[in-house]
Design a protein around this motif. Structure first.
Motif, PDB file in Angstrom:
ATOM      1  N   TRP A 202       1.704   6.538  -7.030  1.00 19.55           N
ATOM      2  CA  TRP A 202       0.651   7.495  -7.379  1.00 19.55           C
ATOM      3  C   TRP A 202       1.245   8.877  -7.652  1.00 19.55           C
ATOM      4  N   TYR A 203       2.348   9.174  -6.965  1.00 18.17           N
ATOM      5  CA  TYR A 203       2.999  10.477  -7.128  1.00 18.17           C
ATOM      6  C   TYR A 203       4.019  10.513  -8.258  1.00 18.17           C
TER       7      TYR A 203
ATOM      8  N   GLU B   7       2.374   1.672  -3.438  1.00 21.47           N
ATOM      9  CA  GLU B   7       1.370   2.166  -4.385  1.00 21.47           C
ATOM     10  C   GLU B   7       1.123   3.663  -4.218  1.00 21.47           C
ATOM     11  N   ILE B   8       1.196   4.132  -2.992  1.00 20.03           N
ATOM     12  CA  ILE B   8       1.052   5.578  -2.744  1.00 20.03           C
ATOM     13  C   ILE B   8       2.213   6.329  -3.389  1.00 20.03           C
ATOM     14  N   MET B   9       3.445   5.793  -3.253  1.00 22.83           N
ATOM     15  CA  MET B   9       4.602   6.419  -3.906  1.00 22.83           C
ATOM     16  C   MET B   9       4.412   6.440  -5.416  1.00 22.83           C
TER      17      MET B   9
ATOM     18  N   GLU C  40       0.834  -1.204   0.000  1.00 24.29           N
ATOM     19  CA  GLU C  40       0.000   0.000   0.000  1.00 24.29           C
ATOM     20  C   GLU C  40       0.869   1.256   0.000  1.00 24.29           C
ATOM     21  N   LYS C  41       1.929   1.258   0.811  1.00 25.02           N
ATOM     22  CA  LYS C  41       2.835   2.408   0.844  1.00 25.02           C
ATOM     23  C   LYS C  41       3.525   2.594  -0.502  1.00 25.02           C
TER      24      LYS C  41
ATOM     25  N   ARG D 166       7.030   4.314 -10.762  1.00 23.42           N
ATOM     26  CA  ARG D 166       6.225   3.130 -11.051  1.00 23.42           C
ATOM     27  C   ARG D 166       6.868   2.319 -12.184  1.00 23.42           C
TER      28      ARG D 166
END
Length: 98
Positions: A22-23, A18-20, A15-16, A28
């Motif tokens: 996202w930015y 995926e948050i990175m 989850e952490k 990615r």
């Protein structure tokens, strides 16, 4: 977390990560390329398979247009035959060269 294999991460770590992602689309893609290299290129059983998978990976990497991978592409292209024909595994080569 970025260096660990994705499938070994805990749900919280994923989850952490995926948050990175996202930015940063580049982050990615870089992580995807790392996973592809590990899951495909490093698991090749012979030179023929290694050549095919490494060519695919190099092409994906070129298409990513991530500047930080330019040097990596140059090294792999320059040493392509030596890498894919080496008696040692690609994983050992990468640990020494990159």
């Amino acid at each position: 977390m970025l260096l660990a294999k994705y499938d070994t991460l805990t749900p919280e770590q994923k989850e952490k990560l995926e948050i990175m992602f996202w930015y940063s689309d580049d982050l990615r893609m870089a992580h995807f390329l790392k996973e592809e290299f590990s899951n495909r290129v490093l698991k090749c059983k012979n030179s023929k398979e290694a050549k095919m998978e490494l060519k695919k990976w190099i092409q994906l990497t070129k298409e990513s247009k991530i500047d930080e991978f330019k040097r990596c592409i140059q090294v792999f292209n320059r040493w392509f035959e030596e890498i894919t024909n080496a008696n040692v595994s690609l994983h050992q080569f990468c640990n020494r060269r990159l």
